[in-house]
Scaffold this motif. Structure first.
Motif, PDB file in Angstrom:
ATOM      1  N   PRO A  41      49.144  52.432  34.229  1.00 45.06           N
ATOM      2  CA  PRO A  41      47.702  52.702  34.072  1.00 45.06           C
ATOM      3  C   PRO A  41      46.898  51.408  34.223  1.00 45.06           C
ATOM      4  CG  PRO A  41      48.954  53.843  32.386  1.00 45.06           C
ATOM      5  CD  PRO A  41      49.931  52.949  33.112  1.00 45.06           C
ATOM      6  N   HIS A  42      45.782  51.519  34.937  1.00 44.62           N
ATOM      7  CA  HIS A  42      45.006  50.334  35.302  1.00 44.62           C
ATOM      8  C   HIS A  42      43.638  50.797  35.779  1.00 44.62           C
ATOM      9  CE1 HIS A  42      44.065  46.563  37.418  1.00 44.62           C
ATOM     10  NE2 HIS A  42      45.094  46.032  36.774  1.00 44.62           N
ATOM     11  N   SER A  43      42.676  49.883  35.800  1.00 44.35           N
ATOM     12  CA  SER A  43      41.352  50.245  36.302  1.00 44.35           C
ATOM     13  C   SER A  43      41.325  50.339  37.825  1.00 44.35           C
ATOM     14  CB  SER A  43      40.296  49.253  35.802  1.00 44.35           C
ATOM     15  OG  SER A  43      40.666  47.944  36.151  1.00 44.35           O
ATOM     16  N   LEU A  44      42.219  49.641  38.516  1.00 49.73           N
ATOM     17  CA  LEU A  44      42.331  49.803  39.967  1.00 49.73           C
ATOM     18  C   LEU A  44      43.298  50.949  40.254  1.00 49.73           C
ATOM     19  CD1 LEU A  44      42.723  46.151  41.334  1.00 49.73           C
ATOM     20  CD2 LEU A  44      40.728  47.638  41.542  1.00 49.73           C
ATOM     21  N   PRO A  45      42.926  51.852  41.137  1.00 49.57           N
ATOM     22  CA  PRO A  45      43.852  52.936  41.488  1.00 49.57           C
ATOM     23  C   PRO A  45      45.152  52.377  42.086  1.00 49.57           C
ATOM     24  CG  PRO A  45      41.651  53.362  42.364  1.00 49.57           C
ATOM     25  CD  PRO A  45      41.646  51.956  41.836  1.00 49.57           C
ATOM     26  N   ARG A  49      46.149  49.053  44.641  1.00 46.77           N
ATOM     27  CA  ARG A  49      47.103  47.998  44.310  1.00 46.77           C
ATOM     28  C   ARG A  49      48.207  47.919  45.363  1.00 46.77           C
ATOM     29  NH1 ARG A  49      48.579  49.552  38.468  1.00 46.77           N
ATOM     30  NH2 ARG A  49      47.528  51.502  38.960  1.00 46.77           N
ATOM     31  N   LYS A  99      33.960  45.411  45.980  1.00 44.65           N
ATOM     32  CA  LYS A  99      34.872  44.869  44.966  1.00 44.65           C
ATOM     33  C   LYS A  99      36.287  44.735  45.529  1.00 44.65           C
ATOM     34  CE  LYS A  99      36.759  47.150  41.331  1.00 44.65           C
ATOM     35  NZ  LYS A  99      36.807  47.831  40.016  1.00 44.65           N
ATOM     36  N   ALA A 130      34.442  43.221  39.611  1.00 41.54           N
ATOM     37  CA  ALA A 130      35.849  43.036  39.262  1.00 41.54           C
ATOM     38  C   ALA A 130      35.963  42.463  37.854  1.00 41.54           C
ATOM     39  CB  ALA A 130      36.547  42.122  40.263  1.00 41.54           C
ATOM     40  N   THR A 131      36.888  43.007  37.100  1.00 40.53           N
ATOM     41  CA  THR A 131      37.145  42.509  35.749  1.00 40.53           C
ATOM     42  C   THR A 131      38.167  41.378  35.803  1.00 40.53           C
ATOM     43  OG1 THR A 131      39.002  44.010  35.361  1.00 40.53           O
ATOM     44  CG2 THR A 131      36.779  44.846  34.817  1.00 40.53           C
ATOM     45  N   GLU A 134      41.527  42.799  36.605  1.00 35.69           N
ATOM     46  CA  GLU A 134      41.710  43.111  38.029  1.00 35.69           C
ATOM     47  C   GLU A 134      41.935  41.837  38.846  1.00 35.69           C
ATOM     48  OE1 GLU A 134      39.024  47.189  38.061  1.00 35.69           O
ATOM     49  OE2 GLU A 134      38.055  45.250  38.409  1.00 35.69           O
ATOM     50  N   ASP A 137      45.515  40.612  37.953  1.00 43.57           N
ATOM     51  CA  ASP A 137      46.565  41.419  38.567  1.00 43.57           C
ATOM     52  C   ASP A 137      46.571  41.295  40.086  1.00 43.57           C
ATOM     53  OD1 ASP A 137      47.275  42.050  36.011  1.00 43.57           O
ATOM     54  OD2 ASP A 137      46.888  44.198  36.193  1.00 43.57           O
TER      55      ASP A 137
END
Length: 187
Positions: A41-45, A49, A99, A130-131, A134, A137
């Motif tokens: 699980p992550h904010s980027l799909p 990635r 982003k 972008a966080t 993100e 990673d």
């Protein structure tokens, strides 16, 4: 044929799957890293990635990793292989978010050298939303894929020709993940 005898049929276990079968004790943490970076699980799909992995692998000219992760990305992106090909051909004109473009620029800088990641690249990614997670990673995915690419190519492993050879691998990765027993033939 690989530079060393991996004790497997390379056509059945192409690319990274051969060396991973040769050294299962190193395969386990490598697969766990791929699972965390690309599927957890992550904010980027997950598709984005995987696209970062494919982009870096393409820039490194790693045929197996580029083709496989392009297929993995395409299987998880609505626009499929068309988008993957557009990103790999021309990042600046590809129809992706600002982003993701900024993150891919960071990944491209890492591919050259970690020192090529500048405060300007990071600021540009932040300006596009972008966080820090993100950005972190993206750098780690890019760095990890430089390692994976060198592992595959350094051992001279077999890479199937044609994108269709990677579709079955993509379905297994999307459904079962990295390192699962169901995925054993083609990591």
């Amino acid at each position: 044929m690989a530079h060393i005898d991996l004790g497997i049929d390379e056509k059945e276990f192409p690319g990274i799957s051969g060396p991973m079968r040769y050294r299962p004790e190193t395969a386990k943490p490598l697969n766990e890293l791929a699972e965390v970076l690309l599927r957890a699980p992550h904010s980027l799909p997950a598709g984005e990635r995987e696209l970062i992995a494919a982009y870096v692998s393409g820039r490194n000219e790693c045929t197996f990793c580029c083709a496989s992760h392009s297929a993995f990305a395409a299987a998880q992106l609505h626009e499929g292989m068309t988008l993957v090909d557009q990103v790999r051909a021309d990042l600046d004109s590809a129809p992706i978010s600002a982003k993701l473009r900024a993150l891919l620029r960071i990944a491209g800088a890492v591919q050259i050298s970690g020192r090529n990641v500048t405060t300007e690249l990071v600021a540009a990614a932040r300006a596009e939303g972008a966080t820090d997670l993100e950005i972190h990673d993206t750098v780690l995915i890019a760095a990890a894929f430089c390692m994976f690419n060198r592992y595959v190519d350094g051992l001279g492993t077999f890479a199937p020709e044609g994108q269709e050879a990677y579709v079955g691998m993509a379905h297994r990765i999307v459904e079962f993940g990295y390192g699962s027993a169901a995925n054993a033939p083609a990591v």
